[in-house]
Design an enzyme around this catalytic site. Structure first.
Site, PDB file in Angstrom:
ATOM      1  N   GLU A  33       2.037  -0.450  -7.779  1.00  0.00           N
ATOM      2  CA  GLU A  33       3.062  -0.294  -6.707  1.00  0.00           C
ATOM      3  C   GLU A  33       3.997  -1.162  -7.118  1.00  0.00           C
ATOM      4  O   GLU A  33       3.840  -2.307  -7.649  1.00  0.00           O
ATOM      5  CB  GLU A  33       2.312  -0.811  -5.548  1.00  0.00           C
ATOM      6  N   HIS A  34       5.349  -0.707  -6.622  1.00  0.00           N
ATOM      7  CA  HIS A  34       6.581  -1.533  -6.949  1.00  0.00           C
ATOM      8  C   HIS A  34       6.700  -1.630  -8.478  1.00  0.00           C
ATOM      9  O   HIS A  34       7.285  -2.878  -9.037  1.00  0.00           O
ATOM     10  CB  HIS A  34       6.580  -2.744  -6.313  1.00  0.00           C
ATOM     11  N   THR A  35       6.252  -0.677  -9.182  1.00  0.00           N
ATOM     12  CA  THR A  35       6.410  -0.635 -10.770  1.00  0.00           C
ATOM     13  C   THR A  35       7.346   0.233 -11.098  1.00  0.00           C
ATOM     14  O   THR A  35       7.635   0.467 -12.362  1.00  0.00           O
ATOM     15  CB  THR A  35       4.715  -0.450 -11.443  1.00  0.00           C
ATOM     16  N   SER A 125       4.854   6.388   7.540  1.00  0.00           N
ATOM     17  CA  SER A 125       3.649   5.875   7.582  1.00  0.00           C
ATOM     18  C   SER A 125       3.225   5.305   5.938  1.00  0.00           C
ATOM     19  O   SER A 125       2.426   4.771   5.547  1.00  0.00           O
ATOM     20  CB  SER A 125       2.751   6.984   7.740  1.00  0.00           C
ATOM     21  N   SER A 128       5.120   9.255   2.447  1.00  0.00           N
ATOM     22  CA  SER A 128       6.476   9.912   1.548  1.00  0.00           C
ATOM     23  C   SER A 128       6.660  10.932   2.509  1.00  0.00           C
ATOM     24  O   SER A 128       7.165  12.209   1.851  1.00  0.00           O
ATOM     25  CB  SER A 128       6.188  10.423   0.350  1.00  0.00           C
ATOM     26  N   SER A 129       6.755  11.038   3.832  1.00  0.00           N
ATOM     27  CA  SER A 129       7.311  12.282   4.664  1.00  0.00           C
ATOM     28  C   SER A 129       8.791  12.498   4.199  1.00  0.00           C
ATOM     29  O   SER A 129       9.224  13.790   4.101  1.00  0.00           O
ATOM     30  CB  SER A 129       7.196  11.975   6.134  1.00  0.00           C
ATOM     31  N   GLU A 162      18.378  10.209  -2.520  1.00  0.00           N
ATOM     32  CA  GLU A 162      17.649   9.079  -1.435  1.00  0.00           C
ATOM     33  C   GLU A 162      18.616   8.018  -1.914  1.00  0.00           C
ATOM     34  O   GLU A 162      18.868   7.134  -1.047  1.00  0.00           O
ATOM     35  CB  GLU A 162      16.452   8.867  -2.072  1.00  0.00           C
ATOM     36  N   ASP A 174       7.768   8.813  -5.781  1.00  0.00           N
ATOM     37  CA  ASP A 174       7.322   9.787  -4.749  1.00  0.00           C
ATOM     38  C   ASP A 174       7.822  11.230  -5.077  1.00  0.00           C
ATOM     39  O   ASP A 174       7.016  11.950  -4.915  1.00  0.00           O
ATOM     40  CB  ASP A 174       8.145   9.345  -3.359  1.00  0.00           C
ATOM     41  N   TYR A 224      13.061  -3.607   0.878  1.00  0.00           N
ATOM     42  CA  TYR A 224      12.680  -3.006  -0.536  1.00  0.00           C
ATOM     43  C   TYR A 224      13.869  -3.146  -1.572  1.00  0.00           C
ATOM     44  O   TYR A 224      13.633  -3.586  -2.565  1.00  0.00           O
ATOM     45  CB  TYR A 224      12.708  -1.283  -0.250  1.00  0.00           C
TER      46      TYR A 224
HETATM   47  C1  GLA Z   1       8.247   3.625  -2.031  1.00  0.00           C
HETATM   48  C2  GLA Z   1       9.488   4.018  -2.971  1.00  0.00           C
HETATM   49  C3  GLA Z   1       8.906   4.512  -4.507  1.00  0.00           C
HETATM   50  C4  GLA Z   1       8.153   2.931  -4.953  1.00  0.00           C
HETATM   51  C5  GLA Z   1       7.077   2.629  -3.797  1.00  0.00           C
HETATM   52  C6  GLA Z   1       6.529   1.309  -4.077  1.00  0.00           C
HETATM   53  O1  GLA Z   1       7.481   4.611  -1.839  1.00  0.00           O
HETATM   54  O2  GLA Z   1       9.821   5.400  -2.715  1.00  0.00           O
HETATM   55  O3  GLA Z   1       9.575   4.726  -5.560  1.00  0.00           O
HETATM   56  O4  GLA Z   1       9.035   2.173  -5.420  1.00  0.00           O
HETATM   57  O5  GLA Z   1       7.873   2.237  -2.773  1.00  0.00           O
HETATM   58  O6  GLA Z   1       5.776   1.481  -5.212  1.00  0.00           O
END
Ligand code: GLA
Length: 388
Positions: A33-35, A125, A128-129, A162, A174, A224
């Site tokens: 996550e967040h990588t 949520s 990724s909607s 995006e 995503d 973010y």
């Molecule tokens: C969101 C972003 C992704 C990713 C995650 C965290 O879903 O759209 O690109 O950075 O956060 O892992």
């Protein structure tokens, strides 16, 4: 599903002989996550829930969009000549941004479209909607205009949209997971060079359970972007002492040796998470390959702790869900998934304990937070495409 979509399409837009139907899934990230904006690894999978779409070409340049999830707004009309980045147009910004991106990249989108959408991913949520709507739009454009683009190219254009149309500086995870998903598999993706491998998620005795905190992300997008710039700042200082392209290039030992170069304590913590989480993700995938689910689960828990303490994107709601889950027997691992600041946790739970899990975690959450969480048992599905 296809029949229902076509019927609803006709009732909204009228009869037409060439209506085509499509599906794009939601995604859940198992670890990493967040990588993805730090050149690291991620391990997401596509879900069987997602966004359905029905579409037809028009003779003029109008783009008419209707979502069954926002039926109160009715048909929202714009034009191919009138797509403005940053415009505050609610959910229609997602499909419109993708059309804008295709045009910007030089693809010939010369006719308008009528499009009906119907999604079953809970909004905001963290499943990724929005990326699901984007990739759906990419797949619709590819098919209706016969554009020779790969699924990876669609994912990259949706990320571009995006970033530049919606102003969220997201990574590629995503859109990639949604475009490239494979039934029964997670994707081990190196976001540094986009190389990837499919890894089977063969859970015989366990289920993947998602718990939705029902906390809407709110200011999440700006937070973010803030995390992302903190990582960039840390990278800039590290690059003065070691030749790397991204935080994902560092081993843990290298990070520990050079971290002193990061002068700001907060940025150092953010970078620590990015480096450790990347290495953790690689270990987790090895563990899964070696059928060591216990280690995989342990690494999921460690991931949550790092996101809580070093990256600080969990918050009381997600911490309550994860910490309550860790106390339940039969929970292999549990962590927040997605961007954080609200949204969902993902847990791997032994089949026979799923009901107990939902009951216990649900109860603890409601009593501590004051409103309820929702739980979904999910399946790993295919990536986006046309419905035949
Ligand atoms: C969101 C972003 C992704 C990713 C995650 C965290 O879903 O759209 O690109 O950075 O956060 O892992």
């Amino acid at each position: 599903m296809k029949d229902r979509l076509i019927k609803n399409f006709i009732s909204i837009f009228g009869e037409h002989k060439d209506i085509r139907c499509y599906f794009a899934p939601g995604r859940v990230n198992l670890i990493g996550e967040h990588t993805d904006y730090n050149g690291g690894h991620v391990f997401p999978c596509a879900l069987t829930i997602g966004t359905y779409g029905a579409a037809r070409l028009r003779e003029d340049k109008k783009v008419r969009l209707y979502s069954e999830n926002f039926s109160e707004s009715g048909i929202l009309e714009s034009s191919l000549d009138d797509l403005i980045p940053g415009e505050k147009a609610g959910w229609t910004n997602y499909p419109k941004g993708v059309i804008w991106t295709f045009l910007k990249k030089g693809y010939e989108i010369n006719r308008g479209m009528d499009i009906l959408l119907s999604g079953n991913i809970p909004n905001a949520s963290g499943l990724s909607s929005s990326a699901s709507v984007e990739v759906l739009m990419g797949v619709i454009l590819k098919d209706l205009f016969q554009i020779p683009v790969s699924a990876v190219a669609i994912a990259l254009m949706c990320q571009y949209s995006e970033n530049h149309y919606n102003g969220v500086n997201c990574g590629i995870m995503d859109q990639f997971a949604i475009a490239m998903g494979k039934k029964g598999h997670a994707i081990f993706l190196n976001t540094g060079d986009l190389s990837y491998q499919y890894a089977p998620i063969a859970l015989a005795d366990e289920k993947i359970v998602i718990a939705n905190s029902n906390k809407v992300r709110g200011l999440g997008d700006s937070k973010y972007n803030e995390r992302r710039s903190e990582c960039e700042k840390a990278l800039g200082q590290l690059r003065e002492v070691i030749g790397i392209e991204a935080l994902g290039d560092l081993t843990i030992e290298q990070f520990e040796t050079y971290k002193i170069a990061i002068t700001d304590e907060v940025c150092r913590k953010r970078a620590k998470h990015a480096v450790y989480e990347n290495q953790r993700t690689k270990r987790a995938v090895e563990a899964l390959k070696g059928k060591d689910l216990i280690l995989f689960g342990k690494l999921m828990n460690e991931s949550h702790i790092s996101l809580r303490d070093d990256y600080e994107v969990t918050g009381t709601e997600l911490d309550t869900l994860a910490e309550a889950a860790w106390k339940v027997d039969g929970v292999v691992g549990s962590r927040m998934t997605g961007a954080g600041f609200g949204g969902c946790t993902v847990s791997i739970v032994k089949n026979h304990m799923v009901n107990t899990f939902i009951e216990k975690v649900g109860k603890e959450y409601a009593s501590k937070i004051g409103y309820t969480a929702d739980f979904y048992i999910v399946e790993v599905g295919e990536g986006a495409g046309r419905l035949d």
